[in-house]
Design an enzyme around this catalytic site. Structure first.
Site, mmCIF file in Angstrom:
data_model
loop_
_atom_site.group_PDB
_atom_site.id
_atom_site.type_symbol
_atom_site.label_atom_id
_atom_site.label_comp_id
_atom_site.label_asym_id
_atom_site.label_seq_id
_atom_site.Cartn_x
_atom_site.Cartn_y
_atom_site.Cartn_z
ATOM 1 N N GLU A 137 63.586 -10.890 11.245
ATOM 2 C CA GLU A 137 62.775 -10.267 12.870
ATOM 3 C C GLU A 137 62.805 -8.739 12.478
ATOM 4 O OE1 GLU A 137 61.353 -12.372 14.380
ATOM 5 O OE2 GLU A 137 62.135 -14.121 13.527
ATOM 6 N N HIS B 268 59.750 -7.667 10.679
ATOM 7 C CA HIS B 268 58.619 -7.684 11.511
ATOM 8 C C HIS B 268 58.727 -6.515 12.156
ATOM 9 C CE1 HIS B 268 56.730 -11.599 10.909
ATOM 10 N NE2 HIS B 268 58.015 -12.329 11.168
#
Length: 675
Positions: A468, A471
């Site tokens: 994550e 991202h």
């Protein structure tokens, strides 16, 4: 309402969460919708001839306040929702869909966009400007601008209905997750379960004023239960409960909704002149066509299946030898995999968790980003947050200038959906000479701290955090002019590259030494553990690959064919996934009805992209390994050609500029131990 319809008087214009009342949302949406409509009208009725600036650029910046409000509201609806918010979401979503359709089907506006697009060859546009122009033109053509009036009206109906159905789908899955609990009063039933998970379950029981232990379908509760509890019947109960979410013929049943979504998507695609929903979606992906996706999935299936079958046979033999199990069932998979892993590598999550204190892992991700990209993270306490669990950071470059605002939200709670995701509260863009910096967030559901222990992560949670965070870097390091091309606004099968490539650092001794320290002694993770982590990285990789492929195959089965013949969701799912299935079927379980990625999120016809991006990430990281995992030159090329560019150019062109060549799938197969 006022707070949500004006510029925020907050540090870095961050969202003023604590000042927002639930009653503010509806009127704010109405006001911002009216403003956005006025901005669109101003473009449409402009008496000057259409130009790139007065039409295309103006359109990209129209409705910014509405976008900002939507990002705040819908992010909270995922991370901190309640009944009132869900009700507002159901009321607001059709209004937003109608507004999008009003733009897409606005003939006068399309004429202006088309007029600019028709003279594209004479405009001397930069690559980013050319991409924006193409994107704006396609946003009309692919959303019905070329249709006759009756078909436009039907398209509006479909889009409104889909928006509501997807929301309801997600609400039903969340309700089913929240409604189940396994209450255990006999401690003997918990034999095998780690102390930390037991303590968490005890705390949950105490919070509900009952004796014993309570387990839920939230991942930090569910996964350790089915991985460690010796009691096979209880593992079975838990696994079946997870598998029948929204498949119980009750008010939260998703069977009809799932089918309706698939059928409406198909109707929408054919209305627009495409063969299926997949043909429509993949036109704007690196893969381009359903045949290419199927060929990609089948090629990997062919290579992974023999390895997966061999691994499954070994796991079955191991379970039989250990406990006399004749047939491995789904509730046995995690349990015996963990036991076999311990036997082969003397390595288990409980051994590793003390070295992965959440705060240390997060700081490790920060340090890796600093070494690669020259940015630092400074925790600040003057930025508003929507829950006490949230942490806020200023991200600064080497000169101390603001790169981004970063939020982290790590623990499960009632109003938060399962899983892990990155999102943003404000995009990056350049306007009036000012480079507006993004506000980015990562949301996870990790094991929370207890009264005696801090939050200690499993290795899988460590890789999730890095994923994550990858991202987030894509969002934070964005450096484009137009908001619709910024950060993660890229082709869907390219968006997982930055996230998946970051996971690779979790396996590198040089990187682990930065953050994998024992939470009590401070000792760095022993080298033989690191070697075992690397060795075990491809443990049962054939089975894991097959599982991922089965999800991609199911997605394509729904979306690359005419779904109107489907009458029984369960039978359809079983037949579609059979080619990639190892475990016996469980009659009262069905994955489709809680497959939120494709029926609520944006992954329809796109689930294959996880594997597609793995090919990219294995090839990209091979380049880092050749030059050194913290090599500044390679990192700068990755930052300048991938992370900062967003969707300004075709992904393959950006990738080749970084790598010097197209990706080679052998890098993935080699890493996975499949060749």
């Amino acid at each position: 309402m006022k707070i949500l319809t004006q510029t925020f008087k907050t540090p870095h214009n961050t969202a003023p969460f604590s000042q927002i009342k639930i009653d503010d949302y509806q009127p704010a949406f109405e006001a911002n919708l009216a403003k956005a409509k006025a901005e669109i009208d101003a473009i449409t009725t402009n008496s000057e001839a259409p130009t790139f600036e007065n039409t295309i650029v103006a359109l990209d910046f129209a409705g910014q306040e509405l976008d900002r409000l939507s990002s705040i509201f819908f992010n909270l609806n995922s991370a901190e929702t309640c009944d009132e918010m869900q009700k507002i979401a159901q009321e607001v979503s059709p209004l937003l869909t109608a507004f999008s359709n009003d733009i897409a089907l606005n003939e006068d506006l399309f004429k202006r966009v088309k007029a600019v697009h028709d003279q594209k060859a004479n405009l001397s546009l930069t690559p980013e400007q050319a991409t924006l122009l193409d994107k704006k033109y396609k946003s009309f053509a692919r959303n019905g601008a070329l249709l006759p009036e009756d078909k436009k009206a039907r398209l509006r109906e479909i889009d409104t209905e889909l928006a509501k159905l997807k929301l309801t789908f997600g609400e039903n899955v969340l309700a089913e997750t929240n409604n189940y609990q396994l209450h255990i009063t006999n401690e003997a039933d918990l034999k095998g379960l780690p102390d930390g998970t037991k303590e968490m379950a005890r705390s949950l029981a105490q919070s509900k004023n009952v004796e014993g232990w309570i387990f839920t379908l939230d991942f930090p509760s569910y996964l350790p239960f089915v991985t460690y509890v010796d009691n096979r019947e209880l593992r079975k109960e838990m696994a079946i409960a997870a598998g029948k979410k929204a498949f119980q013929n009750n008010e939260y049943d998703n069977k009809e909704i799932t089918l309706k979504i698939a059928k409406l998507r198909y109707e929408r695609a054919t209305l627009l002149g495409y063969e299926t929903h997949s043909h429509f979606v993949l036109e704007e992906r690196m893969a381009q066509h359903p045949d290419k996706v199927k060929s990609f999935l089948n090629d990997l299936l062919e290579k992974a299946k023999p390895a997966a079958q061999k691994e499954f046979a070994e796991l079955t033999a191991f379970a039989k030898e250990l406990d006399g199990i004749e047939q491995l069932e789904k509730w046995d998979g995690s349990y015996y995999s963990e036991k076999l892993k311990q036997k082969l590598y003397s390595l288990d999550d409980e051994l590793l968790k003390p070295y992965f204190k959440l705060e240390n892992v997060l700081n490790g991700a920060f340090t890796v980003a600093e070494k690669l990209f020259g940015i630092t993270f400074k925790e600040v306490f003057n930025i508003d947050k929507y829950h006490d669990d949230v942490q806020t950071f200023e991200v600064l470059d080497f000169e101390g200038k603001l790169v981004a605002v970063f939020y982290s939200d790590f623990f499960p709670r009632k109003g938060k959906r399962n899983g892990a995701w990155m999102t943003s509260f404000k995009p990056q863009y350049i306007k009036d000479g000012i480079n507006e910096r993004p506000h980015v967030s990562i949301v996870c559901n990790f094991t929370p701290p207890t009264t005696t222990k801090p939050s200690l992560l499993t290795f899988n949670e460590v890789t999730t955090l890095f994923h994550e965070f990858g991202h987030a870097l894509h969002g934070m390091l964005a450096n484009t002019t137009y908001p619709s091309l910024s950060g993660t606004s890229v082709f869907w099968d390219f968006v997982e590259l930055p996230s998946q490539v970051m996971e690779n650092w979790c396996y590198q001794p040089e990187a682990l030494a930065l953050f994998a320290h024992h939470y009590e002694t401070g000792e760095v993770i022993p080298q033989h553990y690191v070697e075992k982590i690397k060795e075990s990285a491809s443990f049962l990789e054939g089975m894991a690959t097959l599982r991922q492929l089965s999800f991609g195959i199911l997605d394509m089965a729904y979306h690359s064919n005419n779904p109107n013949a489907i009458t029984d969701i369960k039978a359809f799912e079983k037949q579609a996934m059979e080619i990639a299935t190892l475990y016996p079927d469980v009659e009262d379980n069905c994955m489709s009805v809680s497959f939120s990625h494709i029926f609520q999120g944006g992954y329809s016809s796109g689930y294959y992209s996880y594997k597609w991006a793995e090919v990219l990430d294995a090839d990209a990281f091979a380049y880092f390994e050749e030059q050194g995992i913290f090599n500044k030159e390679v990192a700068t090329k990755f930052k300048d050609n991938v992370l900062s560019k967003g969707g300004t150019e075709l992904p393959m062109e950006l990738y080749k500029r970084f790598r010097g060549q197209e990706p080679n799938a052998d890098a993935l197969l080699k890493r996975a131990g499949l060749i």
